[in-house]
Motif scaffolding. Structure first.
Motif, mmCIF file in Angstrom:
data_model
loop_
_atom_site.group_PDB
_atom_site.id
_atom_site.type_symbol
_atom_site.label_atom_id
_atom_site.label_comp_id
_atom_site.label_asym_id
_atom_site.label_seq_id
_atom_site.Cartn_x
_atom_site.Cartn_y
_atom_site.Cartn_z
ATOM 1 N N LEU A 87 0.720 -1.058 0.031
ATOM 2 C CA LEU A 87 -0.114 0.038 -0.240
ATOM 3 C C LEU A 87 0.790 1.509 -0.057
ATOM 4 N N GLY A 88 0.176 2.432 -0.823
ATOM 5 C CA GLY A 88 1.081 3.498 -0.669
ATOM 6 C C GLY A 88 0.233 4.575 -0.076
ATOM 7 N N LEU A 89 0.069 5.560 -0.479
ATOM 8 C CA LEU A 89 -0.637 6.733 0.249
ATOM 9 C C LEU A 89 -2.239 6.186 0.740
ATOM 10 N N VAL A 90 -2.392 6.343 1.830
ATOM 11 C CA VAL A 90 -3.628 5.796 2.584
ATOM 12 C C VAL A 90 -4.680 6.895 2.885
ATOM 13 N N ASP A 91 -5.806 7.002 2.564
ATOM 14 C CA ASP A 91 -6.730 8.059 2.837
ATOM 15 C C ASP A 91 -7.839 7.496 3.701
ATOM 16 N N MET A 92 -7.386 7.792 5.271
ATOM 17 C CA MET A 92 -8.364 7.206 6.280
ATOM 18 C C MET A 92 -9.818 7.563 6.285
ATOM 19 N N GLN A 93 -9.953 8.898 5.774
ATOM 20 C CA GLN A 93 -11.385 9.481 5.704
ATOM 21 C C GLN A 93 -12.150 8.795 4.588
ATOM 22 N N HIS A 94 -11.615 8.192 3.680
ATOM 23 C CA HIS A 94 -12.442 7.606 2.692
ATOM 24 C C HIS A 94 -12.386 6.067 2.655
ATOM 25 N N GLN A 95 -11.370 5.678 3.528
ATOM 26 C CA GLN A 95 -10.967 4.268 3.639
ATOM 27 C C GLN A 95 -10.332 3.560 2.511
ATOM 28 N N THR A 96 -9.446 4.265 1.748
ATOM 29 C CA THR A 96 -8.756 3.769 0.515
ATOM 30 C C THR A 96 -7.110 4.041 0.459
ATOM 31 N N ALA A 97 -6.704 3.176 -0.464
ATOM 32 C CA ALA A 97 -5.200 3.254 -0.418
ATOM 33 C C ALA A 97 -4.947 2.984 -1.812
ATOM 34 N N GLU A 98 -3.642 3.476 -2.060
ATOM 35 C CA GLU A 98 -2.984 3.501 -3.422
ATOM 36 C C GLU A 98 -2.244 1.936 -3.345
ATOM 37 N N ILE A 99 -2.472 1.329 -4.416
ATOM 38 C CA ILE A 99 -1.340 0.139 -4.670
ATOM 39 C C ILE A 99 -0.390 0.164 -5.292
ATOM 40 N N ILE A 100 0.872 -0.205 -4.819
ATOM 41 C CA ILE A 100 2.137 0.155 -5.370
ATOM 42 C C ILE A 100 2.713 -1.448 -5.924
ATOM 43 N N ASP A 101 2.837 -1.266 -7.224
ATOM 44 C CA ASP A 101 3.519 -2.743 -7.566
ATOM 45 C C ASP A 101 5.302 -2.653 -6.996
ATOM 46 N N PRO A 102 5.854 -3.987 -7.261
ATOM 47 C CA PRO A 102 7.047 -4.257 -6.818
ATOM 48 C C PRO A 102 8.175 -3.268 -7.307
ATOM 49 N N ALA A 103 8.017 -2.596 -8.248
ATOM 50 C CA ALA A 103 9.017 -1.552 -8.781
ATOM 51 C C ALA A 103 8.631 -0.503 -8.151
ATOM 52 N N GLY A 104 7.755 -0.050 -7.454
ATOM 53 C CA GLY A 104 7.436 0.971 -6.654
ATOM 54 C C GLY A 104 6.526 2.072 -7.450
ATOM 55 N N THR A 105 5.758 1.502 -8.497
ATOM 56 C CA THR A 105 5.010 2.459 -9.096
ATOM 57 C C THR A 105 3.555 2.382 -8.717
ATOM 58 N N LYS A 106 2.873 3.471 -8.618
ATOM 59 C CA LYS A 106 1.490 3.470 -8.115
ATOM 60 C C LYS A 106 0.730 2.922 -9.444
ATOM 61 N N MET A 107 -0.066 1.983 -8.957
ATOM 62 C CA MET A 107 -0.918 1.246 -9.886
ATOM 63 C C MET A 107 -2.451 1.644 -10.067
ATOM 64 N N THR A 108 -3.079 1.680 -8.885
ATOM 65 C CA THR A 108 -4.386 2.075 -8.702
ATOM 66 C C THR A 108 -4.769 2.409 -7.399
ATOM 67 N N THR A 109 -6.096 2.806 -7.086
ATOM 68 C CA THR A 109 -6.437 3.025 -5.811
ATOM 69 C C THR A 109 -7.721 2.147 -5.397
ATOM 70 N N LEU A 110 -7.662 1.460 -4.492
ATOM 71 C CA LEU A 110 -8.604 0.618 -4.021
ATOM 72 C C LEU A 110 -9.330 0.807 -2.657
ATOM 73 N N GLY A 111 -10.326 0.241 -2.324
ATOM 74 C CA GLY A 111 -10.997 0.294 -0.953
ATOM 75 C C GLY A 111 -10.314 -0.453 -0.040
ATOM 76 N N GLY A 112 -10.200 0.226 1.215
ATOM 77 C CA GLY A 112 -9.375 -0.635 2.262
ATOM 78 C C GLY A 112 -8.099 0.135 2.461
ATOM 79 N N VAL A 113 -7.571 -0.250 3.735
ATOM 80 C CA VAL A 113 -6.409 0.432 4.236
ATOM 81 C C VAL A 113 -5.537 -0.290 4.797
ATOM 82 N N VAL A 114 -5.900 -1.568 4.692
ATOM 83 C CA VAL A 114 -5.076 -2.625 5.373
ATOM 84 C C VAL A 114 -4.937 -3.744 4.042
ATOM 85 N N LEU A 115 -3.907 -4.097 3.611
ATOM 86 C CA LEU A 115 -3.625 -5.388 2.907
ATOM 87 C C LEU A 115 -3.341 -6.526 3.490
ATOM 88 N N GLU A 116 -4.800 -7.123 3.413
ATOM 89 C CA GLU A 116 -4.735 -8.619 4.150
ATOM 90 C C GLU A 116 -4.097 -9.559 3.467
#
Length: 146
Positions: free
Chosen positions: A5-34
């Motif tokens: 996870l990259g940048l987390v938005d606690m107010q909206h409960q979303t987080a950026e998904i970062i790939d292994p190379a460190g590139t932001k790929m998309t934003t998903l619901g949830g702030v903990v990667l289970e």
């Protein structure tokens, strides 16, 4: 691959998904990667959760090779906390887990999208458009079926 996870938005409960190379790929619901899994035939399944002790919500996101969201589901109930506890893989492309209590849920990933005309009631909701085909199915697991 290992996503994080990259940048987390606690107010909206979303987080950026970062790939292994460190590139932001998309934003998903949830702030903990289970959990994260490679899907047979390509793509990834990511399971994320909200960080709310009073009203837990679990997000299941199916991503394609380019990490674009293909399908999504949410499991949650108002005023009901939840904790993700994996129980391993079921038959085929499926994941078994608990969230609210001791009940076991089965998340299945179909090889191709299919139209779902009857939407599940209760704690399960699709997060993608109504007339879009779905590859994810979530239901309570019944040991009698096996």
């Amino acid at each position: 691959e290992q996503f994080r996870l990259g940048l987390v938005d606690m107010q909206h409960q979303t987080a950026e998904i970062i790939d292994p190379a460190g590139t932001k790929m998309t934003t998903l619901g949830g702030v903990v990667l289970e959990a994260q899994f490679v899907v047979t035939g390509g793509g990834y399944l990511l399971v994320t959760s909200d960080e709310d002790p009073f009203e837990g919500c679990l997000h299941m996101s199916l991503l394609d090779h380019q990490l674009a969201k293909v399908d999504g589901m949410r499991l949650g109930l108002p005023y009901r906390p939840g904790t993700f506890r994996p129980h391993g893989h079921g038959p085929g492309e499926s994941l078994q887990f608990s969230f609210f209590a001791d009940e076991i849920w089965r998340l299945e990933v179909a090889p191709r999208a299919h139209l779902v005309l009857i939407r599940p009631l209760g704690p399960v909701h699709y997060t993608s458009p109504f007339f879009k085909g779905h590859r994810l199915t979530l239901r309570l697991w019944d040991a009698q079926e096996e």
